[in-house]
Design a protein around this motif. Structure first.
Motif, PDB file in Angstrom:
ATOM      1  N   GLN A 189       0.816  -1.213   0.000  1.00  0.00           N
ATOM      2  CA  GLN A 189       0.000   0.000   0.000  1.00  0.00           C
ATOM      3  C   GLN A 189       0.854   1.271   0.000  1.00  0.00           C
ATOM      4  OE1 GLN A 189      -3.380  -0.320  -0.297  1.00  0.00           O
ATOM      5  NE2 GLN A 189      -2.793  -2.479  -0.449  1.00  0.00           N
ATOM      6  N   LEU A 190       2.173   1.119  -0.038  1.00  0.00           N
ATOM      7  CA  LEU A 190       3.071   2.268   0.066  1.00  0.00           C
ATOM      8  C   LEU A 190       2.793   3.287  -1.036  1.00  0.00           C
ATOM      9  CD1 LEU A 190       5.461   3.187   1.865  1.00  0.00           C
ATOM     10  CD2 LEU A 190       6.985   2.329   0.083  1.00  0.00           C
ATOM     11  N   GLN A 191       2.592   4.545  -0.610  1.00  0.00           N
ATOM     12  CA  GLN A 191       2.314   5.634  -1.542  1.00  0.00           C
ATOM     13  C   GLN A 191       3.467   6.636  -1.632  1.00  0.00           C
ATOM     14  OE1 GLN A 191      -1.391   7.465  -0.359  1.00  0.00           O
ATOM     15  NE2 GLN A 191      -2.528   5.546  -0.465  1.00  0.00           N
ATOM     16  N   VAL A 192       4.178   6.844  -0.510  1.00  0.00           N
ATOM     17  CA  VAL A 192       5.255   7.829  -0.460  1.00  0.00           C
ATOM     18  C   VAL A 192       6.524   7.167   0.052  1.00  0.00           C
ATOM     19  CG1 VAL A 192       6.046  10.006   0.540  1.00  0.00           C
ATOM     20  CG2 VAL A 192       3.617   9.704  -0.029  1.00  0.00           C
ATOM     21  N   PHE A 193       7.601   7.271  -0.718  1.00  0.00           N
ATOM     22  CA  PHE A 193       8.889   6.693  -0.334  1.00  0.00           C
ATOM     23  C   PHE A 193       9.941   7.789  -0.485  1.00  0.00           C
ATOM     24  CE2 PHE A 193      12.496   3.572  -1.308  1.00  0.00           C
ATOM     25  CZ  PHE A 193      12.652   3.245   0.033  1.00  0.00           C
ATOM     26  N   ASP A 194      10.440   8.286   0.657  1.00  0.00           N
ATOM     27  CA  ASP A 194      11.366   9.413   0.665  1.00  0.00           C
ATOM     28  C   ASP A 194      12.722   8.955   1.183  1.00  0.00           C
ATOM     29  OD1 ASP A 194      12.786  11.754   1.017  1.00  0.00           O
ATOM     30  OD2 ASP A 194      11.150  12.858   1.961  1.00  0.00           O
ATOM     31  N   VAL A 195      13.708   8.926   0.292  1.00  0.00           N
ATOM     32  CA  VAL A 195      15.071   8.525   0.667  1.00  0.00           C
ATOM     33  C   VAL A 195      16.072   9.566   0.172  1.00  0.00           C
ATOM     34  CG1 VAL A 195      14.715   6.038   0.868  1.00  0.00           C
ATOM     35  CG2 VAL A 195      15.093   7.044  -1.399  1.00  0.00           C
ATOM     36  N   HIS A 196      15.698  10.831   0.252  1.00  0.00           N
ATOM     37  CA  HIS A 196      16.617  11.868  -0.224  1.00  0.00           C
ATOM     38  C   HIS A 196      17.774  12.030   0.757  1.00  0.00           C
ATOM     39  CE1 HIS A 196      14.465  14.845   2.446  1.00  0.00           C
ATOM     40  NE2 HIS A 196      15.653  15.432   2.454  1.00  0.00           N
ATOM     41  N   ASP A 197      18.932  12.353   0.217  1.00  0.00           N
ATOM     42  CA  ASP A 197      20.154  12.574   0.986  1.00  0.00           C
ATOM     43  C   ASP A 197      20.471  11.387   1.901  1.00  0.00           C
ATOM     44  OD1 ASP A 197      22.414  13.841   1.874  1.00  0.00           O
ATOM     45  OD2 ASP A 197      21.395  15.256   3.180  1.00  0.00           O
ATOM     46  N   CYS A 198      20.528  10.210   1.312  1.00  0.00           N
ATOM     47  CA  CYS A 198      20.803   8.984   2.070  1.00  0.00           C
ATOM     48  C   CYS A 198      22.085   8.301   1.628  1.00  0.00           C
ATOM     49  CB  CYS A 198      19.635   8.008   1.936  1.00  0.00           C
ATOM     50  SG  CYS A 198      18.211   8.426   2.956  1.00  0.00           S
ATOM     51  N   SER A 199      22.883   8.982   0.805  1.00  0.00           N
ATOM     52  CA  SER A 199      24.135   8.408   0.296  1.00  0.00           C
ATOM     53  C   SER A 199      23.888   7.075  -0.414  1.00  0.00           C
ATOM     54  CB  SER A 199      25.143   8.211   1.443  1.00  0.00           C
ATOM     55  OG  SER A 199      25.446   9.425   2.073  1.00  0.00           O
TER      56      SER A 199
END
Length: 457
Positions: free
Chosen positions: A220-230
């Motif tokens: 059901q995942l709608q938003v996946f935020d992995v910014h600035d994670c190297s």
């Protein structure tokens, strides 16, 4: 009752406590951003038995002390209908969270718990994890900006089995590591209804190579935020195999991952298989021209796309036309950000052509900031010919800091253009040299046209 940012004092809290017996139907109480009430919370919490219907209690940035936290914990048995508690930005919560978490009641009605930037420690993470066994209705947990809590989250992840209804997990800048991601990956099996996961600003690069497959447990995942994670090319390769299978995914934020290299183009290509996809942020990802070509090829399949942020990718300079021409169909694009992309006059011409053809009619925000590479004549052309942006409410053309250029060559053309942008409310013009007489012209435009455009310069 909303008393947010009201400069409340201890005396005000005494008066508020005296009012509570007369407010038996009170459901929401917001005292956030009143830092002077720190140390006085017990004066209020001892009267909460008079508000049995209270569902929302917000105490963010109230200067809460250890004693306040303990008093709030003692009052939890009185809050039989509480659904949301926000204790964010109270630094003394760090090291004292157990004074609150240990007193959460069995079968708690709590659905939302926010503890942003509370100086939480490893021990606090462990204490919160142990408390999850009584918060089985929890839906939103936000622990963002607690840099030292990371080592204690292993226990919390293990205890996620007690909160099967969890939908939002925010761990922005929490000191997560590769090992943390492995622990979280295993725990995702317990929270199949997860809709939003924010893992940004954590050094988790390399962590997805082995654990990306666990994302299949949160369909059901709608938003996946992995910014600035190297993130590494290996992470992106692993995510490329999984993300196209998350059919409900709408938002993907990869910004500030500068080492993902050419691997990202394969991920971009597979976004076409996500029917509900709305928001792609890939700013400052060191994209290659091949990635832009791949995105252009994918765009016709992204029929629900509303936000596209490709800022700080220099390869777009001179190549925007390749991308833009693929938007020549019905589009819902509302936000387009192309800051610091080395754009050229030809790139602006491509934008003009698309807008005049009516393909950007839904665009509300256009950011062209820090493109000092655009010459004055190209700005003249842009403002003379740009058309069809009837919904545009925010436009930013600011220059890079320490840059100073005269806006005289195109200001008159801009004033004429503004009448063709009926929805414009904000125009960013930072670092353009604007004289006092030119400022008056902008003010006069607002008065004569009964507009209220906010010019920032």
């Amino acid at each position: 009752m909303n008393l947010n940012n009201s400069r409340l004092t201890t005396n005000d809290i005494v008066q508020l406590a005296a009012l509570l017996p007369n407010l038996p139907t009170l459901e929401e109480l917001d005292l956030s951003w009143n830092e002077l009430i720190g140390g006085a919370l017990k004066l209020l919490t001892s009267h909460l038995q008079h508000t049995p219907q209270l569902r929302v209690l917000e105490l963010a940035s109230c200067g809460l002390s250890g004693l306040d936290i303990s008093s709030l914990g003692d009052s939890l048995q009185l809050l039989v209908n509480i659904e949301k508690i926000d204790l964010s930005w109270n630094s003394d919560l760090g090291g004292n969270l157990s004074l609150f978490s240990q007193k959460l009641q069995p079968c708690s009605t709590l659905k939302i718990l926010k503890l942003v930037d509370c100086n939480l420690t490893r021990e606090d993470g462990i204490a919160l994890g142990k408390a999850l066994s009584v918060t089985t209705n929890l839906e939103i947990l936000d622990l963002s900006m607690n840099k030292s809590v990371g080592c204690g989250l292993a226990t919390l992840f293990q205890e996620l089995r007690h909160v099967p209804h969890l939908q939002v997990l925010k761990l922005y800048n929490c000191g997560l590591t590769q090992d943390s991601i492995q622990d979280l990956g295993i725990a995702l099996n317990y929270v199949p209804g997860m809709k939003k996961m924010v893992l940004s600003c954590n050094g988790i690069g390399g962590g997805f190579k082995e654990t990306a497959t666990h994302l299949l447990n949160v369909t059901q995942l709608q938003v996946f935020d992995v910014h600035d994670c190297s993130l590494t090319e290996g992470d992106i390769s692993a995510l490329t195999q999984i993300i196209p299978l998350l059919k409900n995914l709408q938002v993907l934020n990869l910004a500030l991952n500068k080492n993902i290299g050419d691997a990202v183009r394969h991920l971009i290509a597979r976004i076409r298989f996500l029917p509900r996809f709305k928001d792609l942020t890939a700013s400052n990802c060191n994209l290659t021209k091949e990635s832009i070509v791949e995105l252009a090829d994918t765009l016709p399949n992204m029929t629900e796309l509303e936000t596209l942020d490709l800022s700080w990718n220099k390869c777009l300079g001179g190549n925007l036309g390749v991308l833009i021409q693929m938007l020549q169909n019905e589009t819902r694009l509302r936000v387009l950000k192309l800051c610091s992309c080395n754009l050229t006059g030809q790139d602006l011409a491509s934008l003009v052509s698309l807008s005049c053809a009516g393909f950007l009619s839904s665009l509300e925000m256009l950011h062209l900031t820090y493109n000092n590479t655009v010459d004055d004549q190209s700005w003249v052309m842009f403002f003379q010919e740009i058309n069809g942006l009837k919904a545009l409410s925010e436009l930013d053309i600011g220059l890079m800091p320490l840059s100073h250029r005269e806006c005289s060559p195109w200001l008159a053309v801009l004033l004429c253009c503004l009448s063709r942008l009926p929805s414009l409310l904000e125009l960013g013009m930072h670092h353009w040299v604007i004289t006092a007489s030119q400022c008056e012209l902008l003010d006069t435009f607002n008065k004569q046209n009964q507009r209220n455009i906010h010019f920032t310069y």
